[in-house]
Design a protein around this motif. Structure first.
Motif, PDB file in Angstrom:
ATOM      1  N   ARG A 310       0.828  -1.203   0.000  1.00  0.00           N
ATOM      2  CA  ARG A 310       0.000   0.000   0.000  1.00  0.00           C
ATOM      3  C   ARG A 310       0.869   1.262   0.000  1.00  0.00           C
ATOM      4  O   ARG A 310       1.889   1.316   0.667  1.00  0.00           O
ATOM      5  CB  ARG A 310      -0.946  -0.004   1.200  1.00  0.00           C
ATOM      6  N   GLY A 311       0.464   2.253  -0.770  1.00  0.00           N
ATOM      7  CA  GLY A 311       1.205   3.523  -0.813  1.00  0.00           C
ATOM      8  C   GLY A 311       2.324   3.534  -1.840  1.00  0.00           C
ATOM      9  O   GLY A 311       2.970   4.552  -2.060  1.00  0.00           O
ATOM     10  N   LEU A 312       2.540   2.402  -2.470  1.00  0.00           N
ATOM     11  CA  LEU A 312       3.636   2.320  -3.440  1.00  0.00           C
ATOM     12  C   LEU A 312       3.094   2.444  -4.860  1.00  0.00           C
ATOM     13  O   LEU A 312       2.099   1.801  -5.206  1.00  0.00           O
ATOM     14  CB  LEU A 312       4.341   0.967  -3.280  1.00  0.00           C
ATOM     15  N   HIS A 313       3.747   3.275  -5.655  1.00  0.00           N
ATOM     16  CA  HIS A 313       3.413   3.316  -7.080  1.00  0.00           C
ATOM     17  C   HIS A 313       4.524   2.600  -7.837  1.00  0.00           C
ATOM     18  O   HIS A 313       5.697   2.959  -7.727  1.00  0.00           O
ATOM     19  CB  HIS A 313       3.273   4.758  -7.566  1.00  0.00           C
ATOM     20  N   VAL A 314       4.162   1.574  -8.601  1.00  0.00           N
ATOM     21  CA  VAL A 314       5.168   0.781  -9.311  1.00  0.00           C
ATOM     22  C   VAL A 314       4.904   0.884 -10.808  1.00  0.00           C
ATOM     23  O   VAL A 314       3.770   0.709 -11.264  1.00  0.00           O
ATOM     24  CB  VAL A 314       5.107  -0.706  -8.886  1.00  0.00           C
ATOM     25  N   TYR A 315       5.932   1.190 -11.569  1.00  0.00           N
ATOM     26  CA  TYR A 315       5.803   1.274 -13.024  1.00  0.00           C
ATOM     27  C   TYR A 315       5.942  -0.129 -13.614  1.00  0.00           C
ATOM     28  O   TYR A 315       6.858  -0.869 -13.231  1.00  0.00           O
ATOM     29  CB  TYR A 315       6.905   2.172 -13.614  1.00  0.00           C
ATOM     30  N   ILE A 329       6.665   9.026   1.323  1.00  0.00           N
ATOM     31  CA  ILE A 329       8.090   9.071   1.670  1.00  0.00           C
ATOM     32  C   ILE A 329       8.889   9.445   0.428  1.00  0.00           C
ATOM     33  O   ILE A 329       8.696   8.849  -0.634  1.00  0.00           O
ATOM     34  CB  ILE A 329       8.566   7.696   2.201  1.00  0.00           C
ATOM     35  N   SER A 330       9.767  10.440   0.546  1.00  0.00           N
ATOM     36  CA  SER A 330      10.546  10.832  -0.632  1.00  0.00           C
ATOM     37  C   SER A 330      11.494   9.707  -1.035  1.00  0.00           C
ATOM     38  O   SER A 330      11.953   8.938  -0.183  1.00  0.00           O
ATOM     39  CB  SER A 330      11.338  12.109  -0.353  1.00  0.00           C
ATOM     40  N   SER A 337      17.129   4.858   3.856  1.00  0.00           N
ATOM     41  CA  SER A 337      16.682   3.843   4.823  1.00  0.00           C
ATOM     42  C   SER A 337      17.016   2.449   4.320  1.00  0.00           C
ATOM     43  O   SER A 337      17.402   1.582   5.100  1.00  0.00           O
ATOM     44  CB  SER A 337      15.173   3.905   5.063  1.00  0.00           C
ATOM     45  N   LEU A 338      16.833   2.223   3.027  1.00  0.00           N
ATOM     46  CA  LEU A 338      17.141   0.906   2.472  1.00  0.00           C
ATOM     47  C   LEU A 338      18.636   0.619   2.540  1.00  0.00           C
ATOM     48  O   LEU A 338      19.063  -0.506   2.801  1.00  0.00           O
ATOM     49  CB  LEU A 338      16.640   0.809   1.026  1.00  0.00           C
ATOM     50  N   MET A 339      19.428   1.665   2.336  1.00  0.00           N
ATOM     51  CA  MET A 339      20.882   1.480   2.396  1.00  0.00           C
ATOM     52  C   MET A 339      21.302   1.071   3.805  1.00  0.00           C
ATOM     53  O   MET A 339      22.163   0.218   3.977  1.00  0.00           O
ATOM     54  CB  MET A 339      21.580   2.760   1.958  1.00  0.00           C
ATOM     55  N   LYS A 340      20.660   1.676   4.799  1.00  0.00           N
ATOM     56  CA  LYS A 340      20.972   1.309   6.192  1.00  0.00           C
ATOM     57  C   LYS A 340      20.629  -0.152   6.464  1.00  0.00           C
ATOM     58  O   LYS A 340      21.223  -0.783   7.322  1.00  0.00           O
ATOM     59  CB  LYS A 340      20.201   2.224   7.157  1.00  0.00           C
ATOM     60  N   GLU A 375       8.466  -3.522   3.107  1.00  0.00           N
ATOM     61  CA  GLU A 375       7.143  -3.488   3.751  1.00  0.00           C
ATOM     62  C   GLU A 375       7.248  -2.987   5.181  1.00  0.00           C
ATOM     63  O   GLU A 375       6.476  -2.130   5.601  1.00  0.00           O
ATOM     64  CB  GLU A 375       6.526  -4.897   3.749  1.00  0.00           C
ATOM     65  N   GLU A 376       8.240  -3.506   5.908  1.00  0.00           N
ATOM     66  CA  GLU A 376       8.441  -3.082   7.300  1.00  0.00           C
ATOM     67  C   GLU A 376       8.753  -1.588   7.361  1.00  0.00           C
ATOM     68  O   GLU A 376       8.293  -0.881   8.251  1.00  0.00           O
ATOM     69  CB  GLU A 376       9.585  -3.870   7.936  1.00  0.00           C
ATOM     70  N   LEU A 377       9.550  -1.120   6.397  1.00  0.00           N
ATOM     71  CA  LEU A 377       9.970   0.280   6.407  1.00  0.00           C
ATOM     72  C   LEU A 377       8.818   1.247   6.149  1.00  0.00           C
ATOM     73  O   LEU A 377       8.778   2.335   6.724  1.00  0.00           O
ATOM     74  CB  LEU A 377      11.055   0.518   5.343  1.00  0.00           C
ATOM     75  N   VAL A 378       7.908   0.884   5.277  1.00  0.00           N
ATOM     76  CA  VAL A 378       6.870   1.843   4.884  1.00  0.00           C
ATOM     77  C   VAL A 378       5.590   1.710   5.688  1.00  0.00           C
ATOM     78  O   VAL A 378       4.658   2.505   5.508  1.00  0.00           O
ATOM     79  CB  VAL A 378       6.543   1.773   3.354  1.00  0.00           C
TER      80      VAL A 378
END
Ligand SMILES: *Cc1c(COP(=O)(O)O)cnc(C)c1O
Length: 379
Positions: A310-315, A329-330, A337-340, A375-378
């Motif tokens: 949810r909240g994700l736009h995927v091309y 989220i920008s 966050s993903l890099m961490k 998923e956990e992050l968003v």
């Protein structure tokens, strides 16, 4: 010779730093177009590591490798006269522009390309003091009728289209644009650094509707082997429809046995040619088709899994590049966050999104692990 104690000490340090370096197989490298080279290609590279491609007289074998590879590639792209092995897509693209520039007798000083063109073309134009005119596309494959208008208006010395754009994996309409190039007698370079070893196979298998080949009007094509070709870095090819265009990137070099050199480099890695030959011999058309289908299937799997968040736009991917962003989220924050969490993605700044290039080393297990973390992050 330095002492073996000293060597062993250095090996220890090397391995220590290697351990700390991300590897493709651990599933952390998701944005880069690099991958783990095939072990046979690495063997071939190392076996010929002493050879210099700038010296085809001493290292004649390299020419034999080249010819056999180009022969094989004619089965994919149709007939073309000759090619060069280079150190990367950027060099291949540079040499294509150089060739067009040196063959141009009308004094034209502009190059035309859709705005999705790779930065290496900006570099080439800057180095050669040429003006790069970019056609706005709104992140879509270029419209042939628009490119035709621009060609007639600006009379460029060359146009460049991309078969597999860096940010989104778009494929410009090669066949349609080649007709315009043919009719206006304009040099057409097709940058297929990324898509070259995907598009013809995915087209054959019905995944996509655009093809890539030497249509009449195509002068040159860049195909990288250190991306989907599984050869070690640096391995790329530049294929020329006409031998005279290849000759246009040659320079006289009196001291060498051949009397010439090509491109900007002097000494060139001969190991790359041996490596490309090895992967070509190992995989061939069938093997590369299997690899292409595999990365595309995995990309669709990733696309579907991301679409459930949810909240994700995927091309929807055209080639195996999956681009997405979050509504709140920008993409820069998400990248950090993903890099961490140990995931390295790249950016698609033109659509303020993140990009995953599904390369041969990425498995469904890697994808699951990544999607779960995201998923956990968003949430
Ligand atoms: C990767 C890429 C390049 C640059 O190739 P390098 O091998 O990194 O120099 C150029 N154009 C496109 C479309 C690419 O994907």
């Amino acid at each position: 010779m330095e002492s073996s104690e000293k060597r062993i000490e250095i090996i220890r340090k090397l391995v220590g730093r290697w351990v700390d370096t991300p590897k493709h197989r651990d599933g952390s490298i998701l944005g880069s177009m690099t991958t783990t080279p095939d072990p046979l290609a690495v063997f071939a590279y190392n076996l010929f590591i002493h050879t210099n491609l700038a010296d085809p007289v001493i290292f004649r074998t390299l020419k034999v490798f080249e010819e056999e590879v180009f022969n094989g590639l004619r089965g994919i792209y149709g007939l073309f006269d000759s090619g060069l092995v280079t150190v990367g897509g950027s060099e291949s693209n540079f040499l294509a522009i150089l060739s067009a520039y040196r063959s141009n007798r009308d004094g034209a000083k502009t190059v035309l390309a859709p705005d999705t063109v790779h930065v290496s073309i900006d570099k080439a134009c800057e180095v050669l003091s040429l003006k790069l005119i970019k056609i706005p596309t709104g992140n879509k494959p270029v419209d042939p009728s628009v490119i035709e208008e621009y060609v007639k208006k600006h009379k460029p010395l060359a146009m460049v289209i991309t078969a597999g754009t860096t940010e989104m994996g778009l494929v410009d309409p090669v066949e349609e644009v080649s007709k315009i190039a043919y009719e206006t007698e304009t040099y057409l370079h097709v940058d297929a650094a990324y898509g070259g070893l995907l598009i013809p196979f995915l087209r054959r298998r019905g995944y996509i509707d655009r093809d890539l080949r030497f249509y009449e009007g195509v002068s040159s094509i860049t195909v990288d082997f250190h991306k989907n070709g599984l050869a070690p870095i640096p391995s790329s090819t530049l294929l020329f429809k006409r031998e005279e265009d290849r000759k246009n990137v040659f320079f006289i070099n009196e001291y060498s046995l051949s009397g010439y050199t090509y491109g900007i480099l002097g000494t060139r890695p001969g190991g790359s040619v041996a490596a490309i030959w090895a992967v070509w011999s190992l995989y061939g058309e069938e093997g590369f088709e299997r690899l292409a289908v595999n990365v595309m299937d995995n990309a669709m799997y990733l696309y579907h899994r991301l679409s459930e968040i949810r909240g994700l736009h995927v091309y929807k991917p055209y080639l195996p590049i999956v681009v997405f962003k979050h509504a709140e989220i920008s993409y820069i924050d998400l990248l950090e966050s993903l890099m961490k969490k140990g995931f390295y993605l790249y950016k698609s700044p033109s659509v303020n999104a993140l990009r995953i290039v599904v390369m041969p080393h990425i498995s469904k297990e890697h994808i699951d692990r990544f999607v779960n973390t995201l998923e956990e992050l968003v949430h």
